[in-house]
Scaffold this motif. Structure first.
Motif, mmCIF file in Angstrom:
data_model
loop_
_atom_site.group_PDB
_atom_site.id
_atom_site.type_symbol
_atom_site.label_atom_id
_atom_site.label_comp_id
_atom_site.label_asym_id
_atom_site.label_seq_id
_atom_site.Cartn_x
_atom_site.Cartn_y
_atom_site.Cartn_z
ATOM 1 N N PRO A 28 2.973 44.600 13.384
ATOM 2 C CA PRO A 28 3.015 44.062 12.016
ATOM 3 C C PRO A 28 3.271 45.182 10.998
ATOM 4 C CG PRO A 28 1.105 43.222 13.190
ATOM 5 C CD PRO A 28 1.711 44.283 14.070
ATOM 6 N N THR A 29 3.957 44.846 9.909
ATOM 7 C CA THR A 29 4.291 45.837 8.882
ATOM 8 C C THR A 29 3.057 46.197 8.073
ATOM 9 O OG1 THR A 29 6.379 44.655 8.704
ATOM 10 C CG2 THR A 29 5.957 46.319 7.037
ATOM 11 N N LEU A 30 2.768 47.480 8.006
ATOM 12 C CA LEU A 30 1.513 47.892 7.380
ATOM 13 C C LEU A 30 1.428 47.675 5.867
ATOM 14 C CD1 LEU A 30 0.678 51.108 9.412
ATOM 15 C CD2 LEU A 30 -0.513 48.925 9.453
ATOM 16 N N THR A 31 2.526 47.862 5.159
ATOM 17 C CA THR A 31 2.409 47.775 3.691
ATOM 18 C C THR A 31 2.896 46.434 3.152
ATOM 19 O OG1 THR A 31 4.579 48.737 3.343
ATOM 20 C CG2 THR A 31 2.739 50.280 3.437
ATOM 21 N N PHE A 32 2.840 45.421 4.004
ATOM 22 C CA PHE A 32 3.326 44.102 3.582
ATOM 23 C C PHE A 32 2.637 43.650 2.283
ATOM 24 C CE2 PHE A 32 3.141 39.492 3.443
ATOM 25 C CZ PHE A 32 4.491 39.187 3.534
ATOM 26 N N ASN A 33 1.337 43.969 2.152
ATOM 27 C CA ASN A 33 0.605 43.527 0.950
ATOM 28 C C ASN A 33 1.217 44.068 -0.337
ATOM 29 O OD1 ASN A 33 -0.262 46.066 1.878
ATOM 30 N ND2 ASN A 33 -2.179 45.949 0.733
ATOM 31 N N HIS A 34 1.769 45.305 -0.299
ATOM 32 C CA HIS A 34 2.393 45.870 -1.511
ATOM 33 C C HIS A 34 3.652 45.085 -1.868
ATOM 34 C CE1 HIS A 34 -0.398 49.083 -1.564
ATOM 35 N NE2 HIS A 34 0.059 49.680 -0.481
ATOM 36 N N VAL A 39 6.419 40.839 -5.114
ATOM 37 C CA VAL A 39 7.077 39.530 -5.216
ATOM 38 C C VAL A 39 6.278 38.642 -6.179
ATOM 39 C CG1 VAL A 39 7.651 37.423 -3.934
ATOM 40 C CG2 VAL A 39 8.188 39.662 -2.945
ATOM 41 N N GLU A 40 4.967 38.678 -6.026
ATOM 42 C CA GLU A 40 4.071 37.882 -6.880
ATOM 43 C C GLU A 40 4.328 38.166 -8.372
ATOM 44 O OE1 GLU A 40 0.938 35.183 -7.129
ATOM 45 O OE2 GLU A 40 1.997 35.830 -5.348
ATOM 46 N N HIS A 41 4.550 39.448 -8.687
ATOM 47 C CA HIS A 41 4.795 39.842 -10.086
ATOM 48 C C HIS A 41 6.234 39.579 -10.545
ATOM 49 C CE1 HIS A 41 1.035 42.188 -9.593
ATOM 50 N NE2 HIS A 41 0.936 41.960 -10.886
ATOM 51 N N VAL A 221 5.687 51.869 -7.659
ATOM 52 C CA VAL A 221 6.074 50.488 -7.991
ATOM 53 C C VAL A 221 7.201 50.461 -9.025
ATOM 54 C CG1 VAL A 221 5.296 48.214 -8.785
ATOM 55 C CG2 VAL A 221 3.713 49.703 -7.527
ATOM 56 N N ILE A 222 8.336 49.830 -8.613
ATOM 57 C CA ILE A 222 9.490 49.730 -9.514
ATOM 58 C C ILE A 222 9.601 48.294 -10.002
ATOM 59 C CG2 ILE A 222 12.012 50.057 -9.716
ATOM 60 C CD1 ILE A 222 10.745 52.615 -8.702
ATOM 61 N N ASP A 223 9.672 48.137 -11.311
ATOM 62 C CA ASP A 223 10.026 46.830 -11.851
ATOM 63 C C ASP A 223 11.546 46.802 -11.904
ATOM 64 O OD1 ASP A 223 10.618 44.567 -13.282
ATOM 65 O OD2 ASP A 223 9.088 44.886 -14.830
#
Ligand code: B12
Length: 358
Positions: A28-34, A39-41, A221-223
């Motif tokens: 499983p991909t470790l940084t999936f939560n980031h 995506v949420e934002h 984090v890039i917007d």
């Protein structure tokens, strides 16, 4: 006797020119939560393809795109090409293309190499295997996988940075149904959640400070909606007026967060010369006035086989209009008048804005 993993690494480096190769088990991909937070934002702007139609779930684990996957080979191909002189970068009469676009389309070139590697693995094994090759376009978090396999660390600009080669690296992967002994390509170990805690950035914040549009909203984090790369390539509509002056002469992608990164000015990172990008001013930073004249046919003739095709003529000339406005010179007026009467409304609107700046 060398293991399958060592053989693959040697083939990829010696026969296909990859700079870095790491191999890991399909997990499983470790940084999936980031990614999920991002995506949420809605930092993806109009890039719906980044999460729609089940592509979000696919990024959780490569086994969702290939159930038989046992290992992932992650590769980096260096595309460093000599830096543009400051005088050219700051010449407002020229439009700057991002470095990755200074020549033929890397998607095609790297993909061909990946397919070549798969064939060579099959030759070595003596039987055919199931494999999938990705470079940029697959539902994969490529930087995360590359970091996991030791190709480098993720910097505050979100780039995968190798401490010797810097960040001008194309990332790609081969997912295979063979269990390979993992090869960790680097020295810097990742923390259990897959994130290099301080990474190699330590207290440096140059990329955050120098990004003209403040697109790096917090470290890592890039917007995308503020990123010049997104605005000039992926965004197919109007560029917000308040951002236009900040783009200066960047007309296709942007490398500022890499240009200011100290990891890209080490001797080793500069010792490499890309074997398929051109150090030719006409490809890197042409005169805006010349670009403004391009018809559909000229555009196709000049840019076929290059990444510039992605923005199409309308996207490129929209960006050229903005850059001509940022130049603000009387010399830009005839070109802008031409663009202000273009058949395409998007180009006309940006040219009219630009005329008001001259
Ligand atoms: C969408 C996309 C973009 C978007 C969004 C970029 C972004 N930073 O998210 C836009 C259009 C803006 C873009 C721009 C560029 N891109 Co782009 N892009 C992609 C693409 C297709 C998906 C990236 C993605 O999923 N973004 C969502 C974020 C959340 O994911 P992420 O960037 O992978 O970030 C992960 C890590 O940062 C990690 N993480 C690690 N540590 C930490 C710590 C904390 C605290 C947090 C929160 C997160 C975190 O978690 C994240 C998700 O798991 C990838 C190819 C791919 N399939 O991966 C290429 C890719 C990332 N791009 C690439 C390139 C070359 C560029 C440009 C340099 C092009 C240019 N010159 O204009 C710029 C660089 C801008 C920048 N600083 O990112 C290369 C990067 C190579 C490298 N060395 O890193 C890739 C890998 C393509 C390739 N195959 O080579 N890109």
């Amino acid at each position: 006797m060398s293991s399958l993993s060592q053989t693959i690494s040697t083939i990829a480096k010696q026969e296909f020119g990859f700079s870095l190769v790491g191999i890991m088990l399909a997990e499983p991909t470790l940084t999936f939560n980031h990614y999920a937070d991002w995506v949420e934002h809605e930092y993806y702007g109009s890039m719906e393809w980044i999460h729609s139609d089940g592509r979000k779930e696919k990024r959780m684990d490569v086994r969702t795109i290939m159930p038989s996957a046992k290992s992932v080979i992650t590769l980096a191909y260096s595309y460093y090409t000599e830096d543009l002189p400051e005088g050219v970068l700051n010449d407002s009469s020229r439009g700057i293309f991002a470095r990755y676009a200074w020549g033929r389309d890397y998607h095609k070139i790297i993909k061909k190499k990946l397919i070549g590697i798969i064939k060579r693995i099959e030759e070595e094994m003596g039987y055919s295997i199931e494999a999938k090759a990705y470079v940029d376009t697959g539902p994969i978090l490529e930087r995360t996988l590359a970091q996991r396999a030791g190709l480098g660390f993720i910097g505050k600009n979100s780039m995968l940075i190798n401490s010797a080669l810097g960040s001008y690296l194309f990332l790609s992967e081969i997912v295979i149904d063979q269990e390979c002994e993992p090869i960790y390509a680097g020295r810097m170990r990742t923390t259990p959640d897959g994130v290099t805690s301080s990474g190699g950035c330590r207290t440096c914040t140059k990329c955050i400070d120098m990004c003209p549009t403040k697109a790096i909203i917090q470290p890592y984090v890039i917007d995308a909606r503020k990123c010049i790369s997104y605005l000039t390539i992926e965004n197919k509509s109007s560029i917000p007026e308040e951002i236009r002056p900040l783009m200066k002469n960047r007309i296709y992608g942007c490398d500022i967060c890499q240009e200011v990164c100290p990891w890209n000015s080490t001797k080793k990172s500069k010792s490499h010369q890309s074997d398929f990008l051109e150090a030719d001013l006409e490809r890197q930073a042409p005169k805006l006035i010349d670009l403004a004249q391009l018809t559909e046919e000229d555009f196709f003739e000049r840019f076929k086989g290059t990444p510039i095709m992605r923005s199409k003529r309308r996207g490129l000339l929209r960006n050229v209009a903005v850059a001509l406005g940022n130049w603000g010179s009387r010399e830009a007026v005839p070109s802008l008048e031409l663009l202000a009467s273009d058949d395409d409304e998007l180009i006309r609107d940006h040219a009219k804005w630009a005329l008001r700046q001259c």
